[in-house]
Design a protein around this motif. Structure first.
Motif, PDB file in Angstrom:
ATOM      1  N   TYR A 116      43.956  37.721  35.684  1.00 57.62           N
ATOM      2  CA  TYR A 116      42.944  37.063  36.517  1.00 57.62           C
ATOM      3  C   TYR A 116      42.908  37.582  37.958  1.00 57.62           C
ATOM      4  CZ  TYR A 116      46.998  34.038  37.606  1.00 57.62           C
ATOM      5  OH  TYR A 116      48.238  33.553  37.962  1.00 57.62           O
ATOM      6  N   ALA A 117      43.792  38.531  38.274  1.00 56.94           N
ATOM      7  CA  ALA A 117      43.726  39.161  39.603  1.00 56.94           C
ATOM      8  C   ALA A 117      42.561  40.144  39.684  1.00 56.94           C
ATOM      9  CB  ALA A 117      45.029  39.873  39.919  1.00 56.94           C
ATOM     10  N   HIS A 118      42.066  40.554  38.517  1.00 56.61           N
ATOM     11  CA  HIS A 118      40.948  41.512  38.452  1.00 56.61           C
ATOM     12  C   HIS A 118      41.247  42.796  39.228  1.00 56.61           C
ATOM     13  CE1 HIS A 118      38.974  38.212  36.585  1.00 56.61           C
ATOM     14  NE2 HIS A 118      38.650  37.564  37.701  1.00 56.61           N
ATOM     15  N   SER A 169      39.011  28.404  37.172  1.00 52.91           N
ATOM     16  CA  SER A 169      39.648  29.637  36.719  1.00 52.91           C
ATOM     17  C   SER A 169      40.877  29.884  37.586  1.00 52.91           C
ATOM     18  CB  SER A 169      38.676  30.817  36.839  1.00 52.91           C
ATOM     19  OG  SER A 169      38.474  31.156  38.202  1.00 52.91           O
ATOM     20  N   HIS A 204      41.774  32.555  38.900  1.00 55.58           N
ATOM     21  CA  HIS A 204      41.342  33.396  40.018  1.00 55.58           C
ATOM     22  C   HIS A 204      40.802  32.551  41.152  1.00 55.58           C
ATOM     23  CE1 HIS A 204      38.237  35.752  42.217  1.00 55.58           C
ATOM     24  NE2 HIS A 204      39.198  36.675  42.207  1.00 55.58           N
ATOM     25  N   ASP A 205      39.969  31.566  40.836  1.00 63.25           N
ATOM     26  CA  ASP A 205      39.405  30.712  41.873  1.00 63.25           C
ATOM     27  C   ASP A 205      40.483  29.890  42.570  1.00 63.25           C
ATOM     28  OD1 ASP A 205      36.937  31.716  41.337  1.00 63.25           O
ATOM     29  OD2 ASP A 205      36.138  29.909  40.361  1.00 63.25           O
ATOM     30  N   GLY A 243      37.090  37.423  46.494  1.00 58.57           N
ATOM     31  CA  GLY A 243      38.533  37.541  46.312  1.00 58.57           C
ATOM     32  C   GLY A 243      39.283  36.784  47.392  1.00 58.57           C
TER      33      GLY A 243
END
Length: 391
Positions: A201-203, A253, A255-256, A334
């Motif tokens: 999830y760090a993309h 998520s 990430h969020d 990000g």
């Protein structure tokens, strides 16, 4: 005399009697020889106790010497004199006891014996405060001198502590200065972080995942190894707080969660304010008034411009970056900093409240005020300007 000594003397006398008995027999012609033998045997029997005593004295005396030597080694263990020479790096590992530290020092020839180090260290309460890490010491130095260096922060090599909220660019610069690994090496790895073990999830973004912590990189560590350790620490903390599970339960998520935590970290003055700031972000993102979906956070604008500060200028707000939350609704693409555990928890567990605005009215004292009223929000902004004008 001990029972063992008495047994020895009895056995010696018995052997003498047996030898005498075995010499008897023969005819009359043997009497003269037998008479002389009897005289010799009588002399042997008289000398036997003397010989036994001499033997025992030798044994006991030798054992005493050995015992004294061993006792002396305990009371006065071998130790080098002086400050030592040269240089050697020794690693003290997490969980090492004082004895284990001494063994590591002896193996590296820093000290002559681990016993000497233990004797010195056990009488100094500060010895138990020695932290794990790498230490620059000298060869063949006294145990007392070795302990003094282990207790000196100046002897630590490579240790670096990152506070919460540092940006990745700042982290890389600090690492380059403390580890003597070229900055370009860290930048190269950061631009292509595939080997760092980032969570999915760090993309592929490193920002937000360099966990603020104290690190002790090895003297020969590479940029990849150092950064991987920081990502690994993030994943450990994320697992401890069940970041992914909690995010799913909150319909978020992972990430969020990290992005919100980075905003909370950048905007808060104290950890107590973090859940409230998290609530403001959540209230705005889910507000029925669409204009509130623009978070209007100066920290995101400053991040996009590579600037530092708490107030963005009018020109700064003209930025076309997707990180400009004055111009773009919702979360930035990000993270803008590397948050700690408190900020991550605040992102997952906002405080309860109606607030849609907050202003850090007194940055020096870390005073932040919250409201759901725009007029009051404007008054807070004026208070901030006054405090900034007065320095």
């Amino acid at each position: 005399m001990s029972d063992a000594d008495l047994d020895f003397l009895r056995q010696l006398a018995e052997r003498q009697r047996s030898a005498h008995a075995g010499g008897n027999g023969g005819g009359r012609g043997a009497r003269g020889h037998r008479g002389r033998r009897r005289k010799k045997n009588r002399r042997g029997r008289k000398l036997a106790p003397v010989i036994a005593i001499i033997f025992l004295v030798a044994v006991v005396g030798g054992g005493g010497y050995l015992g004294f030597t061993m006792l002396s080694g305990i009371v006065h263990p071998p130790d080098y004199d002086g400050p030592g020479t040269g240089s050697v790096t020794v690693q003290i590992q997490d969980g090492d006891s004082v004895r284990q530290m001494g063994q590591r020092l002896q193996q590296a020839d820093v000290i002559k014996s681990s016993s000497a180090f233990y004797k010195i260290a056990k009488s100094d309460p500060k010895a138990t405060s020695i932290q794990p890490g790498y230490y620059q010491l000298k060869l063949r130095m006294s145990a007392k001198g070795a302990l003094a260096l282990l207790l000196s922060p100046a002897s630590r090599t490579g240790r670096v502590t990152f506070p919460e909220g540092k940006r990745a660019a700042q982290v890389l610069s600090i690492l380059a200065a403390r580890t003597h690994i070229p900055l370009k090496n860290f930048q190269r790895v950061a631009q292509n972080p595939k080997g760092l073990g980032l969570p999915s999830y760090a993309h592929g973004r490193l920002e937000g995942f360099l966990y603020p912590f104290t690190y002790d990189p090895a003297p020969d560590a590479t940029a990849t190894q150092v950064l991987r350790a920081m990502v690994t620490q993030f994943k450990k903390v994320a697992a401890d707080i069940d970041l992914e599970g909690e995010a799913q339960r909150n319909h978020m998520s992972p990430h969020d969660v990290v992005v919100i935590a980075s905003l909370v970290q950048a905007e808060s003055g104290t950890s107590e304010d973090m859940p409230k700031i998290s609530r403001v972000i959540d209230n705005r993102l889910h507000n029925s008034q669409l204009y509130l979906h623009k978070l209007q956070l100066d920290s995101t604008v400053m991040y996009a411009l590579g600037k530092y500060g708490i107030v963005a200028s009018g020109n700064d707000l003209k930025s076309t970056s997707p990180y400009n939350t004055y111009a773009n609704p919702g979360l930035p693409p990000g993270a803008i900093s590397n948050p700690g555990e408190d900020a991550l928890k605040a992102a997952l567990n906002p405080a309860k409240g109606p607030w849609t605005y907050f202003v850090t009215t007194d940055p020096k004292r870390h005073v932040t005020k919250f409201t759901d009223n725009f007029t009051e929000f404007e008054r807070f902004r004026q208070e901030l300007q006054q405090n900034l004008a007065h320095g």
